[in-house]
Design a protein around this motif. Structure first.
Motif, short mmCIF file in Angstrom:
data_model
loop_
_atom_site.label_atom_id
_atom_site.label_comp_id
_atom_site.label_asym_id
_atom_site.label_seq_id
_atom_site.Cartn_x
_atom_site.Cartn_y
_atom_site.Cartn_z
N GLY A 8 2.18 -10.77 -4.93
CA GLY A 8 2.30 -9.39 -4.45
C GLY A 8 2.08 -9.30 -2.94
O GLY A 8 1.37 -8.42 -2.44
N SER A 11 3.62 -6.30 0.34
CA SER A 11 3.13 -4.96 0.67
C SER A 11 1.61 -4.93 0.53
O SER A 11 1.01 -5.86 -0.03
N ARG A 33 8.60 -9.86 -5.54
CA ARG A 33 10.01 -9.87 -5.97
C ARG A 33 10.95 -9.60 -4.81
O ARG A 33 12.07 -10.08 -4.79
N VAL A 60 6.25 -11.81 -11.62
CA VAL A 60 5.10 -12.36 -12.37
C VAL A 60 5.16 -12.05 -13.86
O VAL A 60 4.46 -12.68 -14.65
N THR A 61 6.01 -11.10 -14.25
CA THR A 61 6.10 -10.75 -15.68
C THR A 61 7.03 -11.69 -16.44
O THR A 61 7.12 -11.62 -17.67
N ASN A 86 -2.98 -10.81 -7.00
CA ASN A 86 -3.03 -9.45 -6.46
C ASN A 86 -1.88 -8.57 -6.98
O ASN A 86 -2.03 -7.36 -7.06
N LEU A 89 0.36 -2.97 -10.40
CA LEU A 89 0.83 -1.61 -10.18
C LEU A 89 0.30 -0.64 -11.22
O LEU A 89 -0.14 -1.04 -12.30
N VAL A 137 -7.53 -9.45 -8.31
CA VAL A 137 -7.66 -8.07 -7.82
C VAL A 137 -7.62 -7.14 -9.04
O VAL A 137 -6.57 -6.92 -9.64
N TYR A 152 -3.43 2.28 -17.28
CA TYR A 152 -3.74 1.55 -16.05
C TYR A 152 -5.19 1.06 -16.11
O TYR A 152 -5.48 -0.11 -15.83
N PRO A 182 -11.46 -2.60 -5.89
CA PRO A 182 -11.38 -1.54 -4.88
C PRO A 182 -11.23 -0.16 -5.51
O PRO A 182 -10.65 -0.01 -6.58
N VAL A 192 4.53 3.94 -5.75
CA VAL A 192 5.04 3.25 -6.94
C VAL A 192 4.59 3.98 -8.20
O VAL A 192 5.37 4.23 -9.12
P1 NDP Z 1 1.42 -2.11 -3.23
O1 NDP Z 1 2.35 -1.34 -4.10
O2 NDP Z 1 1.40 -1.83 -1.78
O3 NDP Z 1 1.65 -3.69 -3.46
C1 NDP Z 1 1.85 -4.22 -4.73
C2 NDP Z 1 2.44 -5.61 -4.60
O4 NDP Z 1 2.62 -6.15 -5.92
C3 NDP Z 1 3.79 -5.62 -3.92
O5 NDP Z 1 3.85 -6.70 -3.02
C4 NDP Z 1 4.77 -5.85 -5.06
O6 NDP Z 1 5.89 -6.59 -4.59
C5 NDP Z 1 3.91 -6.71 -6.00
N1 NDP Z 1 4.40 -6.71 -7.37
C6 NDP Z 1 4.51 -5.65 -8.22
N2 NDP Z 1 5.06 -6.04 -9.37
C7 NDP Z 1 5.34 -7.37 -9.24
C8 NDP Z 1 5.95 -8.33 -10.09
N3 NDP Z 1 6.38 -8.00 -11.32
N4 NDP Z 1 6.06 -9.61 -9.64
C9 NDP Z 1 5.64 -9.96 -8.41
N5 NDP Z 1 5.06 -9.07 -7.56
C10 NDP Z 1 4.93 -7.80 -7.97
O7 NDP Z 1 -0.04 -1.86 -3.86
P2 NDP Z 1 -1.50 -2.44 -3.49
O8 NDP Z 1 -1.45 -3.40 -2.39
O9 NDP Z 1 -2.38 -1.26 -3.38
O10 NDP Z 1 -1.86 -3.16 -4.86
C11 NDP Z 1 -2.26 -4.51 -4.95
C12 NDP Z 1 -3.19 -4.65 -6.14
O11 NDP Z 1 -4.36 -3.89 -5.91
C13 NDP Z 1 -2.64 -4.16 -7.47
O12 NDP Z 1 -3.04 -5.07 -8.47
C14 NDP Z 1 -3.31 -2.80 -7.67
O13 NDP Z 1 -3.41 -2.45 -9.02
C15 NDP Z 1 -4.65 -3.09 -7.05
N6 NDP Z 1 -5.45 -1.94 -6.60
C16 NDP Z 1 -4.94 -1.02 -5.73
C17 NDP Z 1 -5.73 0.03 -5.30
C18 NDP Z 1 -5.22 1.09 -4.38
O14 NDP Z 1 -5.83 2.20 -4.34
N7 NDP Z 1 -4.17 0.87 -3.59
C19 NDP Z 1 -7.13 0.15 -5.71
C20 NDP Z 1 -7.56 -0.88 -6.63
C21 NDP Z 1 -6.75 -1.88 -7.02
P3 NDP Z 1 7.41 -6.44 -5.06
O15 NDP Z 1 7.62 -5.01 -5.44
O16 NDP Z 1 8.19 -6.90 -3.86
O17 NDP Z 1 7.52 -7.38 -6.21
#
Ligand code: NDP
Ligand code: 8X3
Length: 251
Positions: A8, A11, A33, A60-61, A86, A89, A137, A152, A182, A192
Motif C-alpha cells: 500500500g 498513498s 495496485r 494483496v487480495t 499497511n 481500506l 497496520v 471495518y 492509529p 476511498v
Molecule cells: P490510503 O487510501 O491513502 O492508502 C491505502 C493504500 O493501500 C494505497 O496505497 C492503496 O494502493 C493500498 N491498497 C488498497 N487495496 C490494496 C490491494 N488490494 N492491494 C494492494 N494495495 C492496496 O489510506 P491510509 O494510508 O490511511 O491507509 C493505510 C492503512 O492504514 C490501511 O490499512 C488503513 O486501514 C489503516 N488506517 C488508516 C487510518 C486513517 O485514519 N487514515 C487510521 C487507522 C488505520 P492502490 O489503491 O494503488 O492499490
C-alpha cells in the motif's frame, strides 16, 4: 543496507513510510495496485535520496499474484528485513443492516487475507535467517467498535489478533511483530471509504487537526529502528483532539 517491503505504498501511510525509510538509506520494495503512482514514487525516491527501489505491484487480495510476485523477487531483493503490512481500506460506513456485501468482502479480503498472503510468502526467508520485523497496520478500530464501523472494525480486530498470534508463533525464530493502531489520519482513506465522495471525505477531518501520514511513518520508523532486543508490541497513536473512536474535540 536493510530491505523494507511496504504494501500500500502508492498513498497515505505507505507512501510516507517509503519516503522516511528511503531518506534514511534503506532499500525499499514498493507494493500497491496503481503502478503509475509507484513509478512516480520510485523516480522521486531515487532522485531525492539516491535510494535503491524495487517495484512489486500486485493486488494483496489475489493469492496467486502475491505468491508469484514474491517468489520471483530477484535474489538480491529476497532478504526482506522489515515487512510493513499497511495496504488496507474501509469501504462504506453504513448501519450493519444496510451494508453492502461487496464492501464487506473487499474489507475482509484486503485487510485480513492480504496480510495473511503477503506474510505467508515472505516469512519463510525471515525464519531461515532467524531475523526480521513484521509491522502490521491495524487501527484504533482494532481496539474499539463504533456505530456504522461494524465490518471495518471487525477486520481491524482481526489484524490486532493476528499480530498477537504471529508474535507468539514467531518469537521462537527471533522475529519481531509490532501492531500499529492509529486514530483519525488524513489520507485518501475517507475518499476511498465514501466511494470517491470528496465532500463527505473532507468533512471527516474538519474542525480539528487530524494525524498526518508523516506522523504515522515517524512512529513506524521509530519502532523499526529499536535495538535488536527491543520490540514495541503495540503502539496506539491518536490526534490530540481525539480520546477514543467517538470523542473528538472540535473547534
Ligand atoms: P490510503 O487510501 O491513502 O492508502 C491505502 C493504500 O493501500 C494505497 O496505497 C492503496 O494502493 C493500498 N491498497 C488498497 N487495496 C490494496 C490491494 N488490494 N492491494 C494492494 N494495495 C492496496 O489510506 P491510509 O494510508 O490511511 O491507509 C493505510 C492503512 O492504514 C490501511 O490499512 C488503513 O486501514 C489503516 N488506517 C488508516 C487510518 C486513517 O485514519 N487514515 C487510521 C487507522 C488505520 P492502490 O489503491 O494503488 O492499490
Ligand atoms: C481508520 C480510523 O476511526 O475511521 O482506521 O476507523 S477510523
Amino acid at each position: 543496507m536493510a530491505i523494507v517491503f511496504i504494501t500500500g505504498a502508492s498513498s497515505g501511510f505507505g507512501k510516507a513510510c517509503a519516503q522516511k525509510f528511503a531518506a534514511s538509506g534503506y532499500s525499499i520494495i514498493l507494493n500497491a495496485r496503481r503502478t503509475e503512482r509507484l513509478l512516480a514514487l520510485k523516480a522521486d525516491l531515487e532522485k531525492s535520496y539516491k535510494a535503491s527501489v524495487y517495484l512489486l505491484p500486485f493486488d494483496v487480495t489475489n493469492k496467486n499474484e502475491v505468491e508469484t510476485a514474491i517468489k520471483n523477487l530477484p535474489d538480491n531483493w529476497k532478504r526482506v528485513d522489515i515487512l510493513i503490512n499497511n495496504a488496507g481500506l474501509a469501504a462504506g460506513r453504513d448501519f450493519f443492516q444496510d451494508g453492502d456485501i461487496q464492501d464487506w468482502e473487499k474489507m475482509i479480503d484486503t485487510n485480513v487475507k492480504g496480510i495473511l498472503y503477503v506474510t505467508k510468502f515472505l516469512v519463510g526467508e525471515m525464519i531461515k535467517r532467524k531475523s526480521g520485523h513484521i509491522i502490521n497496520v491495524s487501527s484504533l478500530a482494532g481496539q474499539e467498535i463504533y456505530p456504522q464501523g461494524n465490518v471495518y472494525c471487525a477486520s481491524k480486530h482481526a489484524v490486532t489478533a493476528l499480530s498477537k498470534g504471529m508474535r507468539m508463533d514467531l518469537v521462537q525464530h527471533n522475529i519481531k511483530v509490532t501492531n500499529i493502531s492509529p486514530g483519525l489520519a488524513e489520507t485518501e482513506f475517507s475518499f476511498v471509504r465514501f466511494h470517491g465522495d470528496e465532500e463527505k471525505a473532507k468533512q471527516v477531518y474538519e474542525g480539528y487537526t487530524p494525524l498526518s501520514a508523516e506522523d504515522i511513518a515517524d512512529v513506524i520508523y521509530f519502532a523499526a529502528t529499536r535495538p535488536a532486543h527491543v520490540n514495541l508490541e503495540e503502539i496506539t497513536i491518536l490526534p490530540t483532539a481525539q480520546s477514543d473512536s467517538r470523542t473528538i474535540r472540535k473547534e
